[in-house]
Design an enzyme around this catalytic site. Structure first.
Site, mmCIF file in Angstrom:
data_model
loop_
_atom_site.group_PDB
_atom_site.id
_atom_site.type_symbol
_atom_site.label_atom_id
_atom_site.label_comp_id
_atom_site.label_asym_id
_atom_site.label_seq_id
_atom_site.Cartn_x
_atom_site.Cartn_y
_atom_site.Cartn_z
ATOM 1 N N ASP A 185 0.858 -1.183 0.000
ATOM 2 C CA ASP A 185 0.000 0.000 0.000
ATOM 3 C C ASP A 185 0.900 1.240 0.000
ATOM 4 O O ASP A 185 2.117 1.143 0.152
ATOM 5 C CB ASP A 185 -0.890 -0.038 1.243
ATOM 6 C CG ASP A 185 -2.096 0.889 1.156
ATOM 7 O OD1 ASP A 185 -2.252 1.588 0.132
ATOM 8 O OD2 ASP A 185 -2.881 0.912 2.115
ATOM 9 N N GLU A 244 2.494 5.079 -3.975
ATOM 10 C CA GLU A 244 2.407 6.038 -5.091
ATOM 11 C C GLU A 244 3.727 6.793 -5.350
ATOM 12 O O GLU A 244 3.947 7.122 -6.529
ATOM 13 C CB GLU A 244 1.283 7.038 -4.838
ATOM 14 C CG GLU A 244 -0.101 6.443 -4.868
ATOM 15 C CD GLU A 244 -0.443 5.617 -3.625
ATOM 16 O OE1 GLU A 244 -1.268 4.699 -3.742
ATOM 17 O OE2 GLU A 244 0.130 5.891 -2.552
ATOM 18 N N ASP A 288 -9.306 3.878 -1.850
ATOM 19 C CA ASP A 288 -10.128 4.244 -0.694
ATOM 20 C C ASP A 288 -11.496 4.778 -1.114
ATOM 21 O O ASP A 288 -11.772 5.981 -1.049
ATOM 22 C CB ASP A 288 -9.387 5.268 0.155
ATOM 23 C CG ASP A 288 -8.102 4.702 0.738
ATOM 24 O OD1 ASP A 288 -7.943 3.475 0.727
ATOM 25 O OD2 ASP A 288 -7.251 5.483 1.205
#
Length: 961
Positions: free
Chosen positions: A545, A548, A622
């Protein structure tokens, strides 16, 4: 214990994070740039506006030098001159057009001065001087064989060079010299155009003219707005831009094409909208800049977590595509213009032309062009370049149970027991960050997860797995051996001065693994070994996770663009690729956890780029517990699928918020059709495991989960097809019916692989029926009760809460396993059911792919691949081998599956009553009984053969009479 100052810093971080993730707030737009706030986007949009305003009088300043051109061995090389001012000064831009054996054309344009390092960097920067040229090293794994048949065209044209290439030389590239532009033709019809609108723009290097106090600033002719050339501030951070302006931009037009798809990730429709305003359109371009966007809004071109700069254009019986290979921040404008016939464009008639404008902050201009003509041709050619989706372990396509966070070993065990108590299947339970010791990865919280092996032991009893989160930020805390090694070995991302970059994420002060660095990747592998990360087993898998990368105190919640990676490439060059490199490093780390133990890894990622499909699954981030987010998921998953990344899903139930019971139930019914199927929830939400919802909801959710498990053979076969030819797993209508214009924008229903299953889960509050669009005149049957629907058009399908709208198209054979089990691992030796859905001619066919679902032995021939076909004249079902030549492990695997049989055959749409079936297998003949059920009340006639006794891996035949 941390120092008191460290404790205060952690408290401040938690308070800021609480503000950042306020559940009452939507996405904070002020934290993310618009095009007007992104200097290079604004400049290139203004450049396009200038060109458009001048219309036919606009002359692009890019000219190809005819004398520079040379064609040899499938490559055309030349030099483009960019005229920069009225004095005739020009910038030299090397051009290479490569024609590949696959029929794909690759076009690259670079900048000679930067290529040769003949530029000066500002601020004493250590950054590389070249335009970034290593994106292909991460995205491309094959398909680069150069054509041996491409030739200069015999058709001569003044001011142009023409090259024939592709299958039977049906394709043609026309390179026009002054101004430079390109056309790509198929069968004498223009399909794709470059620089037709004159928007081509490579911002060349130029020295910054420092203005002394009291002097007037000198403006460069035709430069436009220079205010963001040399530095740019946003969110409290100033980007130093040591190389000055360096964006690349190009207009790419699709004459006659009204629909374009792809360029994920955006929460928008499958058929992409226009971006220059107008009723129902966007005012902002689609943005590709991997970002941690919590509670994202739907129906928006706003950037999200991943970026695949691959677009398809489709019209009746024709699909083409472009792949813009660039890892920097990218914006794409789309305009759909009404056109009239142009005698200078071969074969183009009036209609709609989709005009796209691609703009990236830096790097080379590197574009691949695919001329189809079918959707399958385009996705296959793209997959040959970037790789096909990895064939996952079978458990990975079953149901995953997750939340932030399960609180302890005992909590995990309790959830596991309660799934069994309520007879609800699941395969994997997930741990978010709270399992760690104070958010230090590769550790366990000694109070709550002090005995992880007992947790693994209980899960293993029912063949279940554990997934634990590992993010790229490493906590900066004394006496933490992971961060000590990261720093001492110099394996972290660096700041613009060359020191270690320190930022803030969940652990507080953190450093980021530089996964572009081969040494960092080797070190990363060592951390996953069982003797290094104690408490893990072969049943432990990983979730990546925040890759990015997410940096809480960084500009746009990510790294400064002038950070430095391995090789001194700036972060601006590689931002969208970083998530892929980290995902890739973890993938290979799992493969090498223990010498001699080679199992397929499972690693989920949030950030992705072209090529990420080779190393694991992704999810849409999300989302919220709202009906509109449920509805948005399928178009997003479909877009990912046609962009080569079909192993995709969305958080079932919505990550943020508490779903009402109807919404949660409908979401599980929809999630049963996500290639990646996971329930997940925020730490502040109420527990929502299926057994907690109450009746009738728990039973209905259980039915949806059992449907997924029943159809796992069909899903696994679809994954195998995706892994070998690049076909999407969920297929939109235009892909399956490329001539049916009514279906080109349909994105709320889809086909599953090649099974003929057509699904339209309910995504609207209060709905008790859905309208399914049937694109052809074939018979379709309700999956559950065999109600027949005939004739093309919209059909109203009952959909009370307990019903999933799911049809079977005539002409297919669907493999499934009907025995309910607690996990997919317990189904390994279960028998199969074949559902034969007859078409109007009384025929059907389908395939089944089967292997051990765990290892790479299938690469050595350890698999079963069968084709089943039913012929009406006479009524015969045949099983034949599709496996081809044997491998070294074929015989042993076939021997292991000899007792795996077909226990039931269901034939839907039977035309007449059968009395018996005659089975022929391995030279033996035997009879089996047939149960016949007459048609009634709109339901088709159907027949059942119970226990025909045939082995799933054998050749056999059953004749019905």
């Amino acid at each position: 214990m941390p120092s008191s100052s460290s404790g205060w810093r952690s408290l401040l971080l938690l308070l800021s994070a609480a503000c950042l993730f306020d559940l009452a707030a939507m996405v904070k737009h002020e934290n993310f740039k618009t095009c007007a706030q992104s200097g290079f986007c604004a400049r290139n949009r203004a450049y396009a506006d200038l060109a458009t305003s001048q219309a036919s009088s606009w002359l692009s300043p890019y000219h190809l030098i005819p004398e520079s051109m040379a064609f040899k061995n499938g490559r055309l090389e030349g030099t483009i001159l960019k005229k920069t001012d009225s004095n005739g000064e020009a910038v030299r831009l090397p051009l290479v057009v490569t024609f590949l054996e696959s029929g794909t054309a690759r076009i690259t344009i670079d900048e000679e001065k930067r290529q040769k390092g003949e530029i000066e960097l500002r601020h004493g920067s250590k950054a590389r001087k070249e335009r970034y040229n290593e994106a292909a090293a991460w995205a491309i794994v094959g398909g680069l064989d150069i054509s041996t048949t491409a030739v200069l065209s015999e058709q001569k044209e003044k001011g142009a060079t023409r090259v024939r290439y592709g299958p039977s030389n049906r394709f043609e590239a026309v390179i026009r010299h002054q101004p430079f532009s390109m056309e790509f033709n198929r069968d004498e019809e223009t399909q794709v155009k470059f620089n037709d609108k004159g928007f081509l723009n490579l911002e060349h290097w130029r020295p910054k003219i420092e203005v002394k106090e009291g002097e007037e600033e000198i403006k460069v002719e035709g430069a436009g707005d220079e205010s963001t050339w040399w530095e740019e501030s946003f969110g409290g951070n100033t980007d130093s831009k040591p190389r000055g302006p360096e964006s690349v931009a190009l207009d790419i037009s699709f004459p006659g094409y009204e629909h374009v798809y792809g360029i994920p990730e955006h929460a928008t429709s499958l058929s992409l909208k226009e971006t220059r305003g107008g009723d129902g359109n966007y005012n902002e371009p689609y943005r590709l800049y991997n970002a941690d966007v919590f509670e994202y809004e739907v129906d928006s071109p706003m950037t999200l977590y991943g970026s695949i700069p691959f677009m398809q254009a489709h019209k009746r019986e024709s699909t083409v595509g472009v792949f813009w290979l660039n890892g920097a921040e990218t914006w794409i404008d789309i305009v759909k213009a009404k056109t009239t016939a142009n005698p200078l464009s071969l074969g183009v008639t009036g209609g709609v032309t989709t005009q796209t404008h691609w703009v990236s902050e830096g790097g080379q201009l590197d574009v691949f062009v695919f001329l189809g003509p079918s959707p399958m041709d385009v996705t296959k050619a793209y997959g040959e370049l970037t790789g096909y989706t990895a064939l996952p372990q079978q458990f990975a396509i079953a149901y995953h149970q997750c939340r932030w966070n399960y609180l302890s070993v005992e909590d995990v065990k309790d959830v596991d027991r309660k799934f069994d108590k309520h007879n609800i299947p699941y395969d994997i339970i997930w741990l978010d960050i709270e399992y760690t010791d104070n958010k230090k990865y590769f550790t366990w919280d000694p109070l709550t997860f002090g005995d992880p092996m007992s947790m693994h032991k209980q899960l293993a009893k029912n063949e279940r797995k554990l997934v634990a989160i590992i993010d790229p930020h490493i906590k900066n805390e004394g006496s933490y051996h992971i961060v000590d090694e990261l720093k001492s070995k110099g394996l972290a991302v660096k700041n613009k001065e060359g020191g270690l970059f320190e930022g803030w994420c969940w652990p507080g002060s953190s450093y980021w693994v530089d996964s572009f660095n081969p040494a960092a990747r080797d070190w990363w592998k060592s951390l996953f070994r069982y003797d290094s990360w104690k408490g893990t087993t072969s049943n432990t898998f990983i979730w990546n996770d925040m890759n990015e990368p997410s940096v809480f105190n960084g500009p746009e919640t990510t790294m400064p663009k002038d950070n430095l990676h391995h090789g001194n490439w700036e972060h601006r060059d590689v931002h969208n690729i970083y998530g892929l490199t980290y995902h890739n490093a973890t993938h290979h780390a799992l493969i090498e956890r223990k010498k001699g133990e080679i199992r397929r890894p499972f690693v989920l990622t949030r950030a992705f780029f072209a090529g990420s499909q080779r190393v694991g699954a992704m999810w849409t981030g999300d989302n919220e517990a709202k009906w509109e987010h449920l509805a948005a998921a399928f178009p997003m998953i479909l877009a990912n699928g046609i962009a080569g990344y079909p192993f995709a899903g969305a958080d079932v139930g919505g990550f943020f918020g508490n779903p009402e019971k109807d919404l949660l139930t409908r979401w599980y019914q929809a999630g049963a059709f996500y290639p990646f199927f996971r329930g997940h929830a925020h730490i502040d939400t109420r527990r929502r495991e299926p057994y907690l919802v109450g009746e009738p909801y728990t039973s209905i959710i259980g039915q949806a989960l059992r449907l997924r498990y029943q159809l796992l053979p069909a899903w696994y076969t679809a994954f195998h097809e995706a892994s070998t030819v690049g076909a999407p797993i969920l297929r939109p209508h235009y892909y399956v019916f490329p001539s049916d214009e009514r279906g080109f924008a349909v994105d709320d229903q889809f086909f599953i692989g090649s099974t003929g299953l057509l699904a339209k889960p309910v995504v609207t509050e209060g709905a008790d029926k859905v309208d399914i669009y049937i694109p052809d005149g074939e018979n379709y049957y309700d999956y559950f009760d065999y109600t027949r629907y005939s004739g093309a058009g919209v059909k109203s399908i009952p959909a009370p809460l307990e019903k999933i709208p799911l049809l079977m198209q005539g002409g297919h054979i669907i493999p499934r396993r009907d025995r309910p089990r607690r996990s997919s691992g317990l189904m390994k030796w279960d028998p199969f059911t074949l559902v034969i859905v007859l078409n109007k001619a009384g025929n059907a066919e389908g395939t089944l792919y089967l292997d051990d679902g765990e290892t790479f032995d299938y690469q050595a021939g350890a698999f079963v691949h069968r084709r089943f076909f039913f012929s009406s004249t006479p009524s015969t079902l045949v099983s034949e081998n599709l496996a081809g030549s044997e491998g070294p492990k074929t015989v042993a695997y076939l021997k292991s599956t000899r007792k795996v049989r077909v226990e039931k055959i269901i034939v839907v749409g039977v035309g007449g009553e059968w009395k018996e079936g005659k089975v022929k297998e391995e030279g033996k003949v035997r009879s089996v009984g047939v149960e016949y059920h007459r048609a009634s009340g709109g339901r088709a006639a159907w027949a059942v053969v119970r226990d025909p006794g045939v082995a799933v891996g054998n050749d056999w035949k059953i004749e019905f009479a």
